[in-house]
Design a protein around this motif. Structure first.
Motif, PDB file in Angstrom:
ATOM      1  N   GLU A  89      -9.555 -58.453  10.204  1.00  0.00           N
ATOM      2  CA  GLU A  89     -10.798 -57.693  10.062  1.00  0.00           C
ATOM      3  C   GLU A  89     -11.467 -57.363  11.394  1.00  0.00           C
ATOM      4  O   GLU A  89     -12.461 -56.636  11.421  1.00  0.00           O
ATOM      5  N   ASP A  90     -10.937 -57.880  12.484  1.00  0.00           N
ATOM      6  CA  ASP A  90     -11.427 -57.502  13.817  1.00  0.00           C
ATOM      7  C   ASP A  90     -10.793 -56.199  14.304  1.00  0.00           C
ATOM      8  O   ASP A  90     -11.169 -55.685  15.360  1.00  0.00           O
ATOM      9  N   THR A  91      -9.837 -55.687  13.563  1.00  0.00           N
ATOM     10  CA  THR A  91      -9.177 -54.440  13.950  1.00  0.00           C
ATOM     11  C   THR A  91     -10.180 -53.291  14.005  1.00  0.00           C
ATOM     12  O   THR A  91     -10.910 -53.032  13.046  1.00  0.00           O
ATOM     13  N   ALA A  92     -10.241 -52.621  15.150  1.00  0.00           N
ATOM     14  CA  ALA A  92     -11.206 -51.542  15.366  1.00  0.00           C
ATOM     15  C   ALA A  92     -11.008 -50.961  16.760  1.00  0.00           C
ATOM     16  O   ALA A  92     -10.267 -51.522  17.573  1.00  0.00           O
ATOM     17  N   VAL A  93     -11.696 -49.866  17.011  1.00  0.00           N
ATOM     18  CA  VAL A  93     -11.844 -49.371  18.382  1.00  0.00           C
ATOM     19  C   VAL A  93     -13.085 -50.044  18.960  1.00  0.00           C
ATOM     20  O   VAL A  93     -14.151 -50.021  18.340  1.00  0.00           O
ATOM     21  N   TYR A  94     -12.922 -50.659  20.114  1.00  0.00           N
ATOM     22  CA  TYR A  94     -14.014 -51.385  20.750  1.00  0.00           C
ATOM     23  C   TYR A  94     -14.580 -50.556  21.908  1.00  0.00           C
ATOM     24  O   TYR A  94     -13.832 -50.029  22.736  1.00  0.00           O
ATOM     25  N   TYR A  95     -15.901 -50.481  21.935  1.00  0.00           N
ATOM     26  CA  TYR A  95     -16.604 -49.702  22.953  1.00  0.00           C
ATOM     27  C   TYR A  95     -17.554 -50.595  23.741  1.00  0.00           C
ATOM     28  O   TYR A  95     -18.266 -51.410  23.151  1.00  0.00           O
TER      29      TYR A  95
END
Length: 128
Positions: A89-95
């Protein structure tokens, strides 16, 4: 011209670790609040962590407390996000993002609308 550049993203198995550095240029880095946000497919961008300009005030979203660590080096104009015990659930694009300049050295903000500079994002994918 202000510029934020993230790196360090990639594919990792659940339980693994990644470190995301963000290099800033074109701003007086030591006067900026620095935040990390993320956006998963089909979801709104969400707050992850923030660190005050002097590094003394740090806030995390509940879902990453105890697993993620934000830090900054004002001498090197960098902010980093150490991510341990990663979950799918940490899968994402991080900015990374910068809010400032600020007269207060301890102020922090979780509201992405207040941030005036943003990086291009780096993809983090956690497999189960």
């Amino acid at each position: 011209q202000a510029q934020l550049v993230e790196s360090g993203g990639g594919l990792v198995q659940a339980g693994g670790s990644l470190r995301l550095p963000c290099a800033a240029s074109g701003v007086t880095f030591s006067r900026y609040i620095m935040g990390w946000f993320r956006q998963a497919p089909g979801q709104e961008r969400e707050f992850v962590a923030v660190i005050s300009s002097n590094g003394g005030n740090i806030v995390y979203t509940d879902s990453v407390k105890g697993r993620f660590t934000i830090s900054r080096d004002n001498a090197k104009n960098t902010v980093s996000l150490q991510m341990d015990s990663l979950k799918p659930e940490d899968t994402a694009v991080y900015y990374c993002a910068a809010d400032g300049p600020k007269s207060s050295s301890t102020m922090v903000s979780r509201d992405d609308r207040l941030y005036n500079y943003w990086g291009q994002g780096t993809q983090v994918t956690v497999s189960s």
